[in-house]
Design a protein around this motif. Structure first.
Motif, mmCIF file in Angstrom:
data_model
loop_
_atom_site.group_PDB
_atom_site.id
_atom_site.type_symbol
_atom_site.label_atom_id
_atom_site.label_comp_id
_atom_site.label_asym_id
_atom_site.label_seq_id
_atom_site.Cartn_x
_atom_site.Cartn_y
_atom_site.Cartn_z
ATOM 1 N N ALA A 295 28.860 -11.226 -23.242
ATOM 2 C CA ALA A 295 29.678 -12.521 -22.989
ATOM 3 C C ALA A 295 29.761 -12.753 -21.468
ATOM 4 C CB ALA A 295 31.235 -12.310 -23.406
ATOM 5 N N PHE A 296 29.916 -11.623 -20.638
ATOM 6 C CA PHE A 296 29.915 -11.883 -19.356
ATOM 7 C C PHE A 296 28.690 -12.395 -18.549
ATOM 8 C CE2 PHE A 296 33.715 -9.339 -19.746
ATOM 9 C CZ PHE A 296 34.686 -10.047 -19.454
ATOM 10 N N ALA A 297 27.488 -11.967 -19.285
ATOM 11 C CA ALA A 297 26.203 -12.091 -18.833
ATOM 12 C C ALA A 297 25.878 -13.581 -19.097
ATOM 13 C CB ALA A 297 25.227 -11.529 -19.474
ATOM 14 N N ILE A 298 26.404 -14.146 -20.351
ATOM 15 C CA ILE A 298 26.294 -15.637 -20.827
ATOM 16 C C ILE A 298 27.007 -16.471 -19.862
ATOM 17 C CG2 ILE A 298 26.919 -17.092 -22.482
ATOM 18 C CD1 ILE A 298 26.261 -14.889 -24.646
ATOM 19 N N ILE A 299 28.322 -16.159 -19.608
ATOM 20 C CA ILE A 299 29.280 -16.807 -18.826
ATOM 21 C C ILE A 299 28.564 -17.144 -17.305
ATOM 22 C CG2 ILE A 299 31.220 -17.027 -17.293
ATOM 23 C CD1 ILE A 299 32.622 -15.714 -20.083
ATOM 24 N N GLY A 300 27.896 -15.962 -16.738
ATOM 25 C CA GLY A 300 27.299 -16.015 -15.400
ATOM 26 C C GLY A 300 26.009 -16.925 -15.500
ATOM 27 N N ARG A 301 25.302 -16.876 -16.333
ATOM 28 C CA ARG A 301 24.287 -17.556 -16.797
ATOM 29 C C ARG A 301 24.403 -18.989 -16.768
ATOM 30 N NH1 ARG A 301 22.343 -15.603 -20.930
ATOM 31 N NH2 ARG A 301 21.508 -13.694 -20.049
ATOM 32 N N VAL A 302 25.555 -19.379 -17.446
ATOM 33 C CA VAL A 302 26.151 -20.877 -17.480
ATOM 34 C C VAL A 302 26.679 -21.216 -16.040
ATOM 35 C CG1 VAL A 302 27.744 -22.405 -18.609
ATOM 36 C CG2 VAL A 302 26.216 -21.009 -19.933
ATOM 37 N N ARG A 303 27.273 -20.317 -15.606
ATOM 38 C CA ARG A 303 27.708 -20.880 -14.372
ATOM 39 C C ARG A 303 26.749 -20.912 -13.129
ATOM 40 N NH1 ARG A 303 32.961 -19.176 -12.202
ATOM 41 N NH2 ARG A 303 31.705 -18.215 -10.347
ATOM 42 N N SER A 304 25.709 -20.296 -13.057
ATOM 43 C CA SER A 304 24.600 -20.194 -12.359
ATOM 44 C C SER A 304 23.838 -21.699 -12.610
ATOM 45 C CB SER A 304 23.551 -19.152 -12.474
ATOM 46 O OG SER A 304 23.961 -18.084 -11.961
ATOM 47 N N ALA A 305 23.767 -21.856 -13.746
ATOM 48 C CA ALA A 305 22.897 -23.228 -14.423
ATOM 49 C C ALA A 305 23.974 -24.382 -13.849
ATOM 50 C CB ALA A 305 22.821 -23.182 -15.626
ATOM 51 N N LEU A 306 25.245 -24.487 -13.893
ATOM 52 C CA LEU A 306 26.024 -25.522 -13.492
ATOM 53 C C LEU A 306 25.955 -25.534 -12.035
ATOM 54 C CD1 LEU A 306 29.248 -24.725 -15.595
ATOM 55 C CD2 LEU A 306 27.536 -26.660 -15.620
ATOM 56 N N ARG A 307 25.708 -24.760 -11.159
ATOM 57 C CA ARG A 307 25.400 -24.539 -9.587
ATOM 58 C C ARG A 307 24.276 -25.121 -9.484
ATOM 59 N NH1 ARG A 307 26.876 -19.759 -8.848
ATOM 60 N NH2 ARG A 307 29.111 -20.179 -8.482
ATOM 61 N N ARG A 308 23.394 -24.810 -10.191
ATOM 62 C CA ARG A 308 21.661 -25.032 -9.823
ATOM 63 C C ARG A 308 21.723 -26.791 -10.036
ATOM 64 N NH1 ARG A 308 20.410 -20.539 -12.358
ATOM 65 N NH2 ARG A 308 19.788 -21.932 -14.239
ATOM 66 N N GLY A 309 22.543 -27.119 -11.171
ATOM 67 C CA GLY A 309 22.486 -28.618 -11.706
ATOM 68 C C GLY A 309 23.306 -29.439 -10.788
ATOM 69 N N GLY A 310 24.076 -28.894 -9.812
ATOM 70 C CA GLY A 310 24.711 -29.803 -8.825
ATOM 71 C C GLY A 310 26.143 -29.995 -9.511
ATOM 72 N N ARG A 311 26.441 -28.903 -10.518
ATOM 73 C CA ARG A 311 27.851 -29.433 -11.170
ATOM 74 C C ARG A 311 28.907 -28.347 -10.777
ATOM 75 N NH1 ARG A 311 28.607 -33.559 -14.698
ATOM 76 N NH2 ARG A 311 30.707 -33.345 -13.673
ATOM 77 N N GLU A 312 28.934 -28.015 -9.563
ATOM 78 C CA GLU A 312 30.140 -27.219 -8.912
ATOM 79 C C GLU A 312 31.444 -27.597 -9.386
ATOM 80 O OE1 GLU A 312 27.719 -28.369 -7.020
ATOM 81 O OE2 GLU A 312 26.455 -26.701 -6.262
ATOM 82 N N ASP A 313 31.688 -28.552 -9.697
ATOM 83 C CA ASP A 313 33.122 -29.256 -10.079
ATOM 84 C C ASP A 313 33.419 -28.740 -11.559
ATOM 85 O OD1 ASP A 313 30.929 -30.805 -10.794
ATOM 86 O OD2 ASP A 313 32.326 -32.291 -11.542
ATOM 87 N N LEU A 314 32.514 -28.332 -12.111
ATOM 88 C CA LEU A 314 32.966 -27.935 -13.434
ATOM 89 C C LEU A 314 33.009 -26.174 -13.660
ATOM 90 C CD1 LEU A 314 30.643 -30.249 -15.523
ATOM 91 C CD2 LEU A 314 33.046 -30.241 -15.135
ATOM 92 N N ILE A 315 32.516 -25.631 -12.704
ATOM 93 C CA ILE A 315 32.581 -24.157 -12.639
ATOM 94 C C ILE A 315 33.965 -23.545 -12.925
ATOM 95 C CG2 ILE A 315 31.899 -22.031 -11.464
ATOM 96 C CD1 ILE A 315 29.476 -23.581 -10.252
ATOM 97 N N GLU A 316 34.888 -23.916 -12.323
ATOM 98 C CA GLU A 316 36.120 -23.245 -12.285
ATOM 99 C C GLU A 316 36.893 -23.405 -13.698
ATOM 100 O OE1 GLU A 316 40.496 -23.148 -10.435
ATOM 101 O OE2 GLU A 316 38.854 -23.770 -9.199
ATOM 102 N N ALA A 317 36.663 -24.892 -13.980
ATOM 103 C CA ALA A 317 37.221 -25.075 -15.418
ATOM 104 C C ALA A 317 36.538 -24.524 -16.676
ATOM 105 C CB ALA A 317 37.125 -26.774 -15.462
#
Length: 69
Positions: free
Chosen positions: A23-45
């Motif tokens: 689960a933590f690896a999956i969350i980390g992968r999605v967080r990284s993808a959001l960051r790369r995709g320019g959606r830092e605004d969604l990472i915390e939520a």
């Protein structure tokens, strides 16, 4: 905001098939993808929501935010 009717909030794609299913690896992968995709605004939520339940909740939250491959 999208994500309520089967369409992810973003058009960011994340590959989960053949990757670490922890689960933590999956969350980390999605967080990284959001960051790369320019959606830092969604990472915390995303992180707050994804960590608020069990493994199935993690997957469901990922599906709300990104397109899973």
């Amino acid at each position: 905001m999208n994500g309520d009717h089967g369409t992810p909030i973003t058009d960011i794609r994340v590959r989960l098939v053949g990757e670490d299913g922890n689960a933590f690896a999956i969350i980390g992968r999605v967080r990284s993808a959001l960051r790369r995709g320019g959606r830092e605004d969604l990472i915390e939520a995303f992180t707050h929501e994804a960590t608020a339940g069990d493994y199935d909740h993690v997957i469901q939250t990922c599906l709300r935010y990104v397109d899973i491959e």
